[in-house]
Design an enzyme around this catalytic site. Structure first.
Site, PDB file in Angstrom:
ATOM      1  N   ASP A 273      28.002-106.091   5.713  1.00 58.15           N
ATOM      2  CA  ASP A 273      28.417-105.586   4.083  1.00 58.15           C
ATOM      3  C   ASP A 273      28.311-104.013   4.276  1.00 58.15           C
ATOM      4  OD1 ASP A 273      29.154-107.986   3.073  1.00 58.15           O
ATOM      5  OD2 ASP A 273      26.972-108.630   2.508  1.00 58.15           O
TER       6      ASP A 273
ATOM      7  N   HIS B  17      30.832 -84.038  26.323  1.00 58.87           N
ATOM      8  CA  HIS B  17      30.540 -84.756  24.990  1.00 58.87           C
ATOM      9  C   HIS B  17      29.138 -85.838  24.995  1.00 58.87           C
ATOM     10  CE1 HIS B  17      34.945 -83.842  23.859  1.00 58.87           C
ATOM     11  NE2 HIS B  17      34.182 -82.692  23.508  1.00 58.87           N
TER      12      HIS B  17
ATOM     13  N   ASP C  30      24.537 -78.824  21.059  1.00 61.80           N
ATOM     14  CA  ASP C  30      25.629 -78.406  20.345  1.00 61.80           C
ATOM     15  C   ASP C  30      25.565 -79.142  18.738  1.00 61.80           C
ATOM     16  OD1 ASP C  30      28.324 -77.978  19.123  1.00 61.80           O
ATOM     17  OD2 ASP C  30      29.392 -78.314  21.001  1.00 61.80           O
TER      18      ASP C  30
ATOM     19  N   ASP D 198      29.617 -74.748  13.582  1.00 59.35           N
ATOM     20  CA  ASP D 198      29.773 -75.446  14.771  1.00 59.35           C
ATOM     21  C   ASP D 198      28.984 -74.419  15.996  1.00 59.35           C
ATOM     22  OD1 ASP D 198      30.467 -76.729  17.345  1.00 59.35           O
ATOM     23  OD2 ASP D 198      32.641 -76.209  17.078  1.00 59.35           O
TER      24      ASP D 198
ATOM     25  N   HIS E 290      36.841 -76.157  29.865  1.00 59.93           N
ATOM     26  CA  HIS E 290      37.558 -76.290  28.624  1.00 59.93           C
ATOM     27  C   HIS E 290      37.886 -74.879  28.381  1.00 59.93           C
ATOM     28  CE1 HIS E 290      33.705 -74.458  26.887  1.00 59.93           C
ATOM     29  NE2 HIS E 290      33.209 -75.243  27.466  1.00 59.93           N
TER      30      HIS E 290
ATOM     31  N   HIS F 216      38.100 -72.959  19.309  1.00 54.05           N
ATOM     32  CA  HIS F 216      39.276 -73.630  18.590  1.00 54.05           C
ATOM     33  C   HIS F 216      39.030 -73.077  16.895  1.00 54.05           C
ATOM     34  CE1 HIS F 216      35.655 -75.813  17.134  1.00 54.05           C
ATOM     35  NE2 HIS F 216      35.386 -75.992  18.297  1.00 54.05           N
TER      36      HIS F 216
ATOM     37  N   HIS G 291      37.487 -79.273  14.621  1.00 57.93           N
ATOM     38  CA  HIS G 291      38.899 -78.831  15.416  1.00 57.93           C
ATOM     39  C   HIS G 291      39.568 -78.824  14.117  1.00 57.93           C
ATOM     40  CE1 HIS G 291      37.256 -80.343  19.327  1.00 57.93           C
ATOM     41  NE2 HIS G 291      36.327 -79.469  18.998  1.00 57.93           N
TER      42      HIS G 291
ATOM     43  N   GLU H 269      33.049 -69.850  22.415  1.00 59.54           N
ATOM     44  CA  GLU H 269      32.258 -70.841  23.185  1.00 59.54           C
ATOM     45  C   GLU H 269      32.352 -71.077  24.726  1.00 59.54           C
ATOM     46  OE1 GLU H 269      32.734 -75.299  22.214  1.00 59.54           O
ATOM     47  OE2 GLU H 269      34.174 -74.672  20.726  1.00 59.54           O
TER      48      GLU H 269
ATOM     49  N   TYR I  13      28.986 -74.996  33.666  1.00 57.29           N
ATOM     50  CA  TYR I  13      28.558 -76.453  34.054  1.00 57.29           C
ATOM     51  C   TYR I  13      28.690 -76.713  35.499  1.00 57.29           C
ATOM     52  CZ  TYR I  13      30.152 -76.272  29.251  1.00 57.29           C
ATOM     53  OH  TYR I  13      30.457 -75.741  28.080  1.00 57.29           O
TER      54      TYR I  13
ATOM     55  N   ARG J 217      26.326 -73.425  27.733  1.00 58.28           N
ATOM     56  CA  ARG J 217      27.296 -73.240  26.786  1.00 58.28           C
ATOM     57  C   ARG J 217      26.585 -72.275  25.647  1.00 58.28           C
ATOM     58  NH1 ARG J 217      29.837 -77.669  26.077  1.00 58.28           N
ATOM     59  NH2 ARG J 217      28.836 -78.350  23.960  1.00 58.28           N
TER      60      ARG J 217
ATOM     61  N   GLU K 177      27.609 -70.810  21.664  1.00 56.00           N
ATOM     62  CA  GLU K 177      28.943 -70.983  20.727  1.00 56.00           C
ATOM     63  C   GLU K 177      28.558 -70.359  19.492  1.00 56.00           C
ATOM     64  OE1 GLU K 177      29.946 -74.929  19.840  1.00 56.00           O
ATOM     65  OE2 GLU K 177      31.812 -74.432  19.104  1.00 56.00           O
TER      66      GLU K 177
HETATM   67  N1  GLY Z   1      31.273 -79.503  18.700  1.00 56.22           N
HETATM   68  C1  GLY Z   1      32.544 -79.439  19.141  1.00 56.22           C
HETATM   69  C2  GLY Z   1      32.982 -78.278  19.858  1.00 56.22           C
HETATM   70  O1  GLY Z   1      32.250 -77.325  20.042  1.00 56.22           O
HETATM   71  O2  GLY Z   1      34.224 -78.213  19.792  1.00 56.22           O
HETATM   72 MN    MN Z   2      33.366 -75.897  18.919  1.00 64.83          MN
HETATM   73 MN    MN Z   3      30.395 -77.046  19.259  1.00 66.47          MN
END
Ligand code: GLY
Ligand code: MN
Ligand code: MN
Length: 438
Positions: free
Chosen positions: A38, A242, A259, A270, A349, A353, A360, A383, A387, A405, A407
């Site tokens: 539920d 991720h 992150d 972010d 990456h 974004h 995103h 960002e 790695y 990273r 960001e």
């Molecule tokens: N936290 C997701 C990104 O940095 O794109």
């Molecule tokens: Mn991001």
């Molecule tokens: Mn992020």
């Protein structure tokens, strides 16, 4: 902090202005999703629906029809229901939607199948998010079928289906002053969450305990949901882009990558920061960290109106590749390594974004086949990361398992950019001082 009613009204007017007469936009709200038994997942309104209405209930549909004399905005929504409201909370109902949300006309959602075909009859074009939601695609087909079934009585179904994104996403991409204020606040709450994590981090803590510290700060500041699943990766877990298990102990001598960003009235922060679990970087960690920071600062310095979106990414490749060569992690010349894409083993990456109501966020990155120039009012993340996989045997062992990273969220201004997340430190000495001070 909330976006005001007149902002929502102005956004609908702006979208209506872009639509030709004889067209209709159909924008559905989000629906509740079952988690188990539920229990339902926390409700999160569809970003585009909220952007145009400020209305935070499920099971609603907004229609916009330019030039309609009886009213250009129509909403279908849940009826008021005393019993359901005792169990599940207040509903505005059609009357509330008209009185308090400035919608011209509203009806119970149960009546949509009866009323919508008549509203579509004679229209030439429907704008909606084609292909985003199978169930809604089927409903549109069902309503069109209902009109076609009346063809001999003179009914004419719209002949063009057009993706709404073209019009709406461009609006969402450029943030108004009120949105910029909201994103400044989201950036600051997110930043302070990271400060708290740095202050409480100790070897032996669990990754989820740092996550809890951050989410606690978000919730205490009115953000009960983060903008996305929080990543807390100690040691080599930072190399899993991720990683959200967050269930390992933090080891003395490792870095931890966090992150995390809050969601404030549907706007996202972010941020990523990477710092030493014990408060002091070792030489290899510091070298990689300083390189990522150098790339991040170079990219932020570039972010201004007129610069192409991809130029910022190319800058990150250039700085990171040169740095990896200088550290002996890549061999050869800068041009050779950029052409060969050697950096991709370490930086897999893109630089960032768009950021807004979705982490995103919507908005094209290319227009007419060309990378798009940055414009005032856009918000993007910057960002870069490095790695070094634990099993990367092409580098000395001392480098393996390091993941960094950094960001920040950046608002493009008339003559440069503003960092919305600047209140969490990122210089090595600032981080070490902050962690030593507790
Ligand atoms: N936290 C997701 C990104 O940095 O794109
Ligand atoms: Mn991001
Ligand atoms: Mn992020």
């Amino acid at each position: 902090m909330k976006i005001s009613l007149d902002q929502f009204t102005a956004r609908r007017a702006q979208l209506l202005e872009k639509m030709p007469s004889g067209s209709i936009a159909i924008i559905p709200a989000a629906t509740m999703k079952q988690r188990n038994s539920d229990v339902e997942y926390a409700f999160r309104q569809d970003s585009s629906f909220y952007y145009l209405t400020g209305f935070n209930e499920p099971d609603a549909v907004l229609l916009l029809m330019p030039g309609r004399l009886a009213g250009e905005s129509v909403m279908f929504c849940r009826n008021r229901d005393k019993l359901m409201e005792i169990w599940n909370g207040y509903r505005a109902g059609p009357e509330g939607v008209v009185d308090r949300y400035g919608i011209d006309e509203a009806h119970p959602i149960e009546e949509i199948d009866d009323l919508l075909p008549a509203l579509l009859n004679g229209m030439s074009r429907i704008y909606y998010a084609i292909g985003k939601n199978d169930e809604f695609d089927r409903q549109i087909q069902h309503w069109l079928g209902a009109i076609r079934a009346q063809a001999r009585q003179g009914a004419v179904a719209p002949s063009e289906l057009v993706v709404l994104d073209q019009l709406l996403n461009e609006m969402r991409l450029i943030k108004s002053d009120a949105e910029q204020d909201m994103m400044r606040a989201a950036g600051d709450i997110s930043a302070q969450g990271h400060v708290k994590a740095m202050q409480c981090c100790k070897p032996g803590m669990m990754e989820y305990q740092l996550e809890a510290e951050i989410l606690h700060h978000f919730a205490m500041n009115g953000c009960r949901q983060p903008a996305y699943s929080t990543i807390v990766g100690g040691g080599a877990n930072a190399c899993v882009l991720h990683y959200i298990e967050n269930d390992q102990a933090l080891q003395d001598g490792d870095l931890v990558l966090i992150d995390a960003g809050c969601e404030l009235d549907h706007y996202a922060g972010d941020i990523t920061r990477t710092f030493p679990v014990n408060g002091c970087f070792n030489p290899e960690q510091k070298a990689i960290y300083q390189l990522v920071l150098k790339a991040q600062k170079a990219c932020i310095a570039l972010a201004k109106p007129g610069v192409l979106w991809d130029d910022v990414h190319q800058e990150s490749i250039k700085v990171l590749t040169q740095g990896l060569i200088d550290l002996g992690l890549l061999k050869g010349s800068l041009d050779e390594q950029i052409d060969a894409g050697g950096y991709r083993d370490f930086y897999m990456h893109r630089i960032g974004h768009w950021l807004g109501m979705d982490v995103h966020d919507v908005g094209d990155y290319k227009v007419d086949g060309e990378w798009r120039p940055l414009q005032p009012g856009m918000v993007m993340t910057v960002e870069p990361g490095i790695y070094i996989a634990i099993d990367n045997h092409s580098v000395d062992e001392c480098w393996r398992g390091i993941g960094v990273r950094i960001e920040d969220d950046v608002l493009i201004t008339d003559d440069g950019c503003e960092i919305l997340t600047a209140s969490v430190p990122k210089e090595v000495d600032e981080i070490e001082a902050l962690m030593a001070a507790v």
